[in-house]
Design an enzyme around this catalytic site. Structure first.
Site: not given
Ligand code: FEO
Length: 386
Positions: A24, A80, A82, A163
């Site tokens: 993104h 999230e 991912d 993260d």
């Molecule tokens: Fe905030 Fe790797 O997702």
């Protein structure tokens, strides 16, 4: 697809996204990984999953160790997608597995997947026993979403940091000591500047909470696992989260007929003559996420654009929009640019820089093409102020 042993009974079972080039808006030129970790104990536990399209890769790795239907617990540290994207397909394989997530995480997972899975709320400080090992949950809201949490396994001294401490690197290596470490740190800095930077106050709290833990391994959800250079990455996070800057400027600009570029060179000459570190970054040739990485430890940001249709160039507007979302504040900024008649670009850029929380230095405007005397004035004027 093989799992990788992190410690006896603890395995990396994630996926490598070799082709990822854009996360993104953040340019991920080295790809990335989505790290999931499997712990074999009385309760078989999976920490995080992977992006949905890598589900087969993850389950193939898990299957080399254990039948995925035997998973008892899934710790979902971050909603999230991912990291949570493979939950729907995984829950078809192990429908009885309990999903531990922070209270915000449970809310977020329900809003994403609309499933009545067996959720368990993990509160900050809660400990989950897996048998011989345990996981202590620390909530880390806003690093990177409100739901984030990390998990510490005291018996193995592993911090599963989600993260935090991540890097976007696709590689066949899994550990910090088997990959060029300068690149690991370069990508960790880029990750911090483009994802974590707005949440530095929360990172400081996380570091404080983690300082009481005996951490030998940091297992993030992207990139390499730290087992040899844990102190290096923690030290770097302390600096970045502390908003530490050095005598350095980043000169970001775009230009139409080279007038604004000439002004950028004059600014650079001023920094050079005062032995001030600087980096010139034209918006035509540099990605905005690389510019943010350079700004991570810089004290001054100079932004240049000529006036176009009573405005600034779209490239500059795009950069300033990105900066506003990430800016750490506590630094200085200067706008500059050439113009033909309207001349609005400098004041418009200044408005955006102020909105980004930066303190304005007086900027520079030049009508049409700057001559030698004007360029010299820009240099000398800036020299007096740095
Ligand atoms: Fe905030 Fe790797 O997702």
């Amino acid at each position: 697809m093989e799992p990788v042993k992190i410690k006896e009974g603890v395995y990396w079972v994630g996926a490598v996204d070799w082709g990822l080039r854009n996360f993104h808006g953040y340019s991920t030129s080295r790809g990335s990984t989505y790290n999931a970790y499997l712990i074999i104990d009385e309760k078989i536990t999976l920490i995080d999953t992977v992006k949905e399209r890598f589900f087969d890769e993850m389950t193939e790795r898990i299957s080399k160790i254990i039948d995925p239907s035997k998973i008892d617990i899934i710790v979902s540290q971050h909603v999230e997608m991912d990291h949570s994207g493979s939950l729907p397909r995984l829950m078809e394989l192990c429908p009885g597995a309990e999903i531990y997530a922070s209270p915000n995480g449970v809310r977020g997972l329900k809003a994403h997947y609309r499933k009545a899975w067996p959720f368990k709320e993990a509160k900050g400080g809660d400990t989950l026993s897996m048998g011989e090992r345990s996981l202590r949950f620390l909530l880390t809201p806003m690093v990177h979403w409100p739901d984030n949490m990390v998990s510490f396994c005291p018996e193995e001294k592993i911090l599963f940091s989600n993260d935090s401490f991540g890097q976007h690197i696709a590689s066949s290596e899994r550990f910090d000591d088997s990959y060029p470490f300068d690149t690991v740190m370069e990508e960790a800095a880029k990750y911090y500047a483009n994802i974590v930077l707005p949440y530095s106050p929360q990172v400081r709290k996380e570091l404080e909470a983690a300082s009481g833990l005996d951490v030998a391994v940091i297992a993030p959800s992207h990139g390499l696992v730290f087992r040899s250079k844990v102190k290096n990455i923690i030290g770097a996070y302390q600096e970045w989260a502390g908003n530490k800057t050095k005598k350095k400027a980043v000169i970001v600009y775009d230009t139409m007929w080279k007038s604004t570029e000439k002004m950028a060179v004059s600014l650079a000459s001023a920094f050079e003559s005062k032995a001030y570190g600087f980096k010139m970054m034209s918006l035509g040739e540099n990605h905005i996420s690389d510019i943010m990485t350079e700004f991570l430890d810089a004290e001054i940001l100079c932004v240049g654009s000529p006036t176009l249709n009573n405005n600034m160039l779209p490239t500059t507007a795009s950069f300033l929009t990105y900066l506003k979302g990430l800016s750490p504040g506590g630094r200085k900024a200067l706008a500059f640019g050439s113009y033909g008649w309207g001349g609005q670009s400098v004041s418009l850029m200044e408005k955006e820089l102020e909105a980004a929380g930066l303190s304005l230095m007086e900027g520079f405007k030049v009508n049409y093409v700057p001559d030698e005397a004007q360029l010299k004035n820009i240099k000398e004027d800036l020299e007096k102020r740095i």
